[in-house]
Design a protein around this motif. Structure first.
Motif, PDB file in Angstrom:
ATOM      1  N   ALA A  81       1.111  -0.993  -0.472  1.00  0.00           N
ATOM      2  CA  ALA A  81      -0.356   0.267   0.108  1.00  0.00           C
ATOM      3  C   ALA A  81       0.776   1.300  -0.011  1.00  0.00           C
ATOM      4  O   ALA A  81       0.285   2.723  -0.145  1.00  0.00           O
ATOM      5  N   LEU A  82       1.837   1.402   1.138  1.00  0.00           N
ATOM      6  CA  LEU A  82       2.425   2.274   0.911  1.00  0.00           C
ATOM      7  C   LEU A  82       3.176   2.977  -0.471  1.00  0.00           C
ATOM      8  O   LEU A  82       3.700   4.114  -0.978  1.00  0.00           O
ATOM      9  N   ILE A  83       3.435   1.993  -1.652  1.00  0.00           N
ATOM     10  CA  ILE A  83       3.079   2.447  -2.895  1.00  0.00           C
ATOM     11  C   ILE A  83       3.223   4.149  -3.182  1.00  0.00           C
ATOM     12  O   ILE A  83       3.554   4.904  -3.883  1.00  0.00           O
ATOM     13  N   CYS A  84       1.288   4.500  -2.836  1.00  0.00           N
ATOM     14  CA  CYS A  84       0.596   5.057  -2.964  1.00  0.00           C
ATOM     15  C   CYS A  84       1.596   6.237  -2.959  1.00  0.00           C
ATOM     16  O   CYS A  84       0.982   7.084  -2.910  1.00  0.00           O
ATOM     17  N   VAL A  85       1.959   6.345  -1.596  1.00  0.00           N
ATOM     18  CA  VAL A  85       2.799   7.436  -0.793  1.00  0.00           C
ATOM     19  C   VAL A  85       3.707   7.776  -1.483  1.00  0.00           C
ATOM     20  O   VAL A  85       3.613   9.779  -2.244  1.00  0.00           O
TER      21      VAL A  85
END
Length: 300
Positions: A81-85
């Motif tokens: 999910a942290l890819i979207c940061v």
């Protein structure tokens, strides 16, 4: 007293059974509307904190535990999910990223290699070992957060002379050559932090920013923009490895990622309005509480 016809469950076995049921709910598509709302909201807040201090995991990881994922599965899902940061931060920091393409490529290569190393380390060590060590990692991240002003002040003082030549360094970067501070030792330090990012990552952004402040003779806003994007490379490679060899709860990852994308995009704007000391203390207090809770669960 055990009712007739029912088998007593030994006390030592109750917690694993509870965890198994919770993990099944987290992996599947049986998330409730409240779970989705929690993940969306946590994602937005995590995205904002990430662009401020690189502490997204201290918000997003507990949210994944709250909807029922086991610690190691929550960690893998969090990495995806942290890819979207990074995507949101890149969209919100385009002015600060101008002229830094080659610099991002250099640091991105270091974080990519480090993230892959950390992901492999997570997959090749026992899940029980992760459960035992993660409370201490979170506690260390909380301490790092509280010390971050002093760390950044020291790093900024060490880099002050170099930053006076920021315009020249930007021209060097556009020409393809690294600035004076961006030598192999600094890239190696970034690689080391990225290993931790691939393994767990809470608080890694603080350490990464401190290194880059010393290495890059630019304003803090431009350095932070590079940090936000470069750290995304370690999450990308970790997510790919976890998707192929590990266990990602995509039903939980999608709403969390959506929130992270929004939070990462609006974070650079919101940070100008938030009282940073108060935000640090709130996140650090919550992280300490989480660390104590996980430690009690892991060691008892």
């Amino acid at each position: 007293m055990v009712q007739p016809g029912r088998r007593a469950v030994p006390r030592a076995d109750r917690r694993p059974l509870r965890r198994h049921r919770a993990a099944d709910r987290g992996r599947g598509t049986a998330l409730t509307g409240a779970d989705v709302a929690l993940l969306l909201g946590a994602g937005v807040l995590a995205g904002i904190t990430s662009t401020v201090a690189g502490l997204a995991s201290l918000v997003s990881y507990p949210a994944l535990l709250a909807v029922g994922l086991e610690p190691q599965d929550a960690n893998m899902t969090n990495s995806a999910a942290l890819i979207c940061v990074a995507l949101g931060a890149a969209a919100g920091s385009r002015p600060e990223l101008a002229g830094q393409t080659r610099r991002i490529a250099r640091y991105g290569a270091a974080t990519l290699a480090g993230g892959a190393t950390g992901a492999v380390l997570l997959l090749t060590t026992p899940a029980r070992a992760f459960e035992l060590v993660v409370p201490w990692l979170i506690l260390g991240a909380a301490g790092l957060l509280l010390l971050s002003p002093r760390i950044m002040s020291t790093a900024g003082g060490s880099a002050g002379t170099a930053r006076d030549g920021g315009a020249r360094a930007a021209r060097d970067d556009e020409a393809g050559g690294p600035a004076r501070g961006e030598r192999p030792a600094m890239l190696l330090a970034v690689f080391g932090v990225a290993i931790y990012t691939g393994y767990f990552g809470a608080g890694a952004g603080v350490a990464l920013l401190a290194i880059m402040v010393i290495a890059i003779p630019e304003s803090l806003a431009r350095v932070n923009a590079v940090k936000n994007v470069a750290s995304g490379f370690s999450n990308v490679v970790a997510a790919v490895i976890f998707a192929a060899l590990g266990s990602i709860a995509w039903g939980a990852a999608v709403p969390l990622a959506a929130g992270l994308l929004v939070g990462g995009a609006v974070g650079p704007r919101i940070v100008r309005l938030l009282p940073a000391p108060l935000m640090r203390w709130i996140v650090a207090a919550a992280a300490t509480g989480l660390a104590v809770s996980l430690a009690l669960d892991a060691y008892t």
